[in-house]
Design an enzyme around this catalytic site. Sequence first.
Site, PDB file in Angstrom:
ATOM      1  N   CYS A  76      29.272  45.623  40.229  1.00 34.30           N
ATOM      2  CA  CYS A  76      30.580  45.647  40.587  1.00 34.30           C
ATOM      3  C   CYS A  76      31.368  46.993  39.719  1.00 34.30           C
ATOM      4  O   CYS A  76      31.275  46.734  38.318  1.00 34.30           O
ATOM      5  CB  CYS A  76      31.374  44.346  40.270  1.00 34.30           C
ATOM      6  N   CYS A 124      35.079  33.513  28.803  1.00 27.50           N
ATOM      7  CA  CYS A 124      34.639  32.174  28.135  1.00 27.50           C
ATOM      8  C   CYS A 124      33.280  32.590  28.133  1.00 27.50           C
ATOM      9  O   CYS A 124      32.295  33.427  28.685  1.00 27.50           O
ATOM     10  CB  CYS A 124      34.904  31.122  28.653  1.00 27.50           C
ATOM     11  N   CYS A 171      36.784  47.897  38.797  1.00 28.26           N
ATOM     12  CA  CYS A 171      37.650  48.359  37.654  1.00 28.26           C
ATOM     13  C   CYS A 171      37.691  50.096  37.647  1.00 28.26           C
ATOM     14  O   CYS A 171      38.598  50.627  37.112  1.00 28.26           O
ATOM     15  CB  CYS A 171      37.557  47.791  36.286  1.00 28.26           C
ATOM     16  N   ASN A 173      32.473  30.031  33.760  1.00 28.78           N
ATOM     17  CA  ASN A 173      32.828  31.161  33.490  1.00 28.78           C
ATOM     18  C   ASN A 173      33.105  32.012  34.758  1.00 28.78           C
ATOM     19  O   ASN A 173      32.302  31.940  35.465  1.00 28.78           O
ATOM     20  CB  ASN A 173      31.563  31.843  32.628  1.00 28.78           C
ATOM     21  N   GLY A 174      34.365  32.694  34.842  1.00 29.45           N
ATOM     22  CA  GLY A 174      34.622  33.424  35.847  1.00 29.45           C
ATOM     23  C   GLY A 174      36.126  33.343  36.214  1.00 29.45           C
ATOM     24  O   GLY A 174      37.062  32.823  35.576  1.00 29.45           O
TER      25      GLY A 174
END
Length: 568
Positions: free
Chosen positions: A513, A81, A516, A181-182
């Site tokens: 980060c 979002c 992924c 958001n998160g």
Amino acid sequence: MAAANLSTFSSPLSKTSSCPLNKSHTHFAYRSFFLNPTTIPHKSSFSLSSKNPLSDIISVNKPYPEVQFDDDDDEKPREECGVVGIYGDPEASRLCYLALHALQHRGQEGAGIVAANKNVLHSITGVGLVSDVFNESKLDQLPGNLAIGHVRYSTAGQSMLKNVQPFVAGYRFGSVGVAHNGNLVNYRTLRAKLEDSGSIFNTSSDTEVVLHLIATSKHRPFISRLVDACEQIQGAYSIVFVTEDKLVAVRDPYGFRPLVMGRRSNGAIVFASETCALDLIEATYEREVFPGEVLVVDKIGIQSLCLMTHPQPKQCIFEHIYFALPNSVVFGRSVYESRRKFGEILATESPVDCDVVIAVPDSGVVAALGYAEKAGVPFQQGLIRSHYVGRTFIEPSQKIRDFGVKLKLSPVRAVLEGKRVVVVDDSIVRGTTSSKIVRLLKEAGAKEVHMRIASPPIIASCYYGVDTPSSEELISNNMSVEEIREFIGSDSLAFLSFDSLKKLLGDDSPNFCYACFSGKYPVEPKELKVKRVGDFVDDGLNGSLESIDGGWVQANQKQREIKVDSSV
């Protein structure tokens, strides 16, 4: 955290520093919540809090994500979002509306605005695009100089209206609206604890947990309640809150998701997920909300509070790879420049003899421009994207191979026929869409098709607000680069080198980060199952959380054994 532990600060901060350690069928919901009798000034002229002079602090076209047609074609990670908050402008709700348009790429399934006026929070939310949800008459129902807004992506089914943010809730001392958001990695644990204490949940969104924690806090001032709540949640959260007289912005201690602050010429303060939203409403970008920071805006001015001590920031690298618009500045860096340099690195490290460079529109365009410039090869539009294909359409009665991709992407035979083509994309997730694109290009006459991917291989799921498949579904977690090349059918395939990516980021590299790409999580997914981005497949299901299938991503044993690693 006791109220006394809240620490204001006025130390100068560099822009990379963090908080100092001392559609057709649209549904609407309209609600009003009465608040404490505090007058909100109609026009604000901000004076900076003497405890936190901002003058001491250095101020400082990603296009829409792919439309989802079927599981096979859902090939891109999804951002959950975008949020916006405005204080001190009599047209706050209309400015929110415009800012949400600028953030539409971050979520297209729901939108909402909450405005505060005369001690009442007015809320309008709906399913669909911003333009589906709001019109002139609805914005007329949102007066006031204080508002927050939200655009949403989710995995929800038909009954998702109740999960569209901002949420508004009343508690003993007033009411509060929130847009988040998160993604919280300890959502299930917190929800179970709250339900054991008597809390009743209305939605399947982890954001509602934050409201319950605020309501049940033993502290009296709202800000102390908010900090008490934030101390209990783990994961990614960039949040804006609205009360009867305050706008509050909070960013988690790792700073996973972006949140920036700007100012309009009339003094109104604006918070938004990206600077492109500030640009649209003519607000000047001042700085980021720092990781671990709480910014409180009211009639007194602006106060900056330190949420808690925290380790090194871990900002989401995929904001620069895919999520953000190219014209945004995210984490203090130009998204456009990042993507252009990704393409240049690919051209330098993975060159190939070719006649033309094209992009998978729209997210691969800037990287393709960088590749073409560095390689000295013409960039052309070999694939044309249709922006008029919605989430639903009538499937042909006879099976047409790859119809989903063909509806979205049309090859240009004049560009491709007889040519050796380099096609640049931002990422490969499952590989199914990449294989269809390669086939389209060859059917259009391309002599050779060479895939270049402007990110390292994705090998692990994200638990911080990005909707990625489980690791078992990620093609790079199961195949070598050569095996992927064979699967998608390209003549060659190369990814952006992980080491080159970190080298490009330079001194900022430790602040990102890369979970992924590496499987090493700054905040470990501790629960056996972790809530996916968005909501459950069907928000209307009743029963235990375990009975709602599809709303959880299994944290596999390897991931659960990974220790918190702040060096990656």
